[in-house]
Design a protein around this motif. Sequence first.
Motif, PDB file in Angstrom:
ATOM      1  N   GLU A   1       0.831  -1.213   0.000  1.00 36.71           N
ATOM      2  CA  GLU A   1       0.000   0.000   0.000  1.00 36.71           C
ATOM      3  C   GLU A   1       0.861   1.257   0.000  1.00 36.71           C
ATOM      4  OE1 GLU A   1      -3.575   1.595  -0.583  1.00 36.71           O
ATOM      5  OE2 GLU A   1      -3.319  -0.538  -0.235  1.00 36.71           O
ATOM      6  N   VAL A   2       1.878   1.277   0.834  1.00 38.05           N
ATOM      7  CA  VAL A   2       2.751   2.454   0.939  1.00 38.05           C
ATOM      8  C   VAL A   2       3.505   2.695  -0.365  1.00 38.05           C
ATOM      9  CG1 VAL A   2       4.862   3.281   2.064  1.00 38.05           C
ATOM     10  CG2 VAL A   2       2.977   2.408   3.451  1.00 38.05           C
ATOM     11  N   LEU A   3       4.109   1.653  -0.923  1.00 37.10           N
ATOM     12  CA  LEU A   3       4.880   1.825  -2.155  1.00 37.10           C
ATOM     13  C   LEU A   3       3.990   2.198  -3.336  1.00 37.10           C
ATOM     14  CD1 LEU A   3       7.587  -0.988  -1.918  1.00 37.10           C
ATOM     15  CD2 LEU A   3       7.737   1.420  -1.246  1.00 37.10           C
ATOM     16  N   ARG A   4       2.778   1.690  -3.335  1.00 37.32           N
ATOM     17  CA  ARG A   4       1.836   2.042  -4.411  1.00 37.32           C
ATOM     18  C   ARG A   4       1.594   3.548  -4.437  1.00 37.32           C
ATOM     19  NH1 ARG A   4      -3.849   2.305  -5.124  1.00 37.32           N
ATOM     20  NH2 ARG A   4      -4.258   1.770  -2.972  1.00 37.32           N
ATOM     21  N   HIS A   5       1.417   4.148  -3.286  1.00 31.35           N
ATOM     22  CA  HIS A   5       1.150   5.591  -3.231  1.00 31.35           C
ATOM     23  C   HIS A   5       2.407   6.409  -3.477  1.00 31.35           C
ATOM     24  CE1 HIS A   5      -3.043   5.247  -2.384  1.00 31.35           C
ATOM     25  NE2 HIS A   5      -2.761   4.291  -1.512  1.00 31.35           N
ATOM     26  N   LEU A   6       3.542   5.939  -3.001  1.00 29.30           N
ATOM     27  CA  LEU A   6       4.788   6.642  -3.294  1.00 29.30           C
ATOM     28  C   LEU A   6       5.105   6.574  -4.791  1.00 29.30           C
ATOM     29  CD1 LEU A   6       7.000   5.606  -0.250  1.00 29.30           C
ATOM     30  CD2 LEU A   6       6.118   7.889  -0.751  1.00 29.30           C
TER      31      LEU A   6
END
Length: 139
Positions: A58-63
């Motif tokens: 989830e975090v890498l998707r948004h970054l």
Amino acid sequence: MTVQDPDVVATSGPESAAASSPRAGQIGLTVRKVGEGVTVVAASGEIDMLTAPQLRAEVLRHLDGGDTLVLDLSGVSFLGSAGLAVLVEASQHGKRRGTAFRVVAVERAVTRPLAATGLGEVFSVFESVDLALGADGPR
């Protein structure tokens, strides 16, 4: 007989009441856009070797999407080494992409491992989402 994945937190139906407070071994993730190019991901429950991959994705998707990302860990009751590794990776990923990554940590279950490992000095840690949103520039 019904089999349910123990790592899945219901977001609708009769089990959804538990979604706001995941059981042991579960993680709850809530994503909201708070402005143009700014996303807040709020995590709750335990971040360990079983749940860290969900948080990482989830975090890498948004970054990767180029958004400033505020990771709100105020609902986290346990932060293990796998969770710390996700934070380090997210920080490095954000720096490579020129994207701001900010962490909200208020509970001792999160602030203690950050302080003990020195990671609280590596990336931006704030006491509230509002403070994180008001911060200037990437770090």
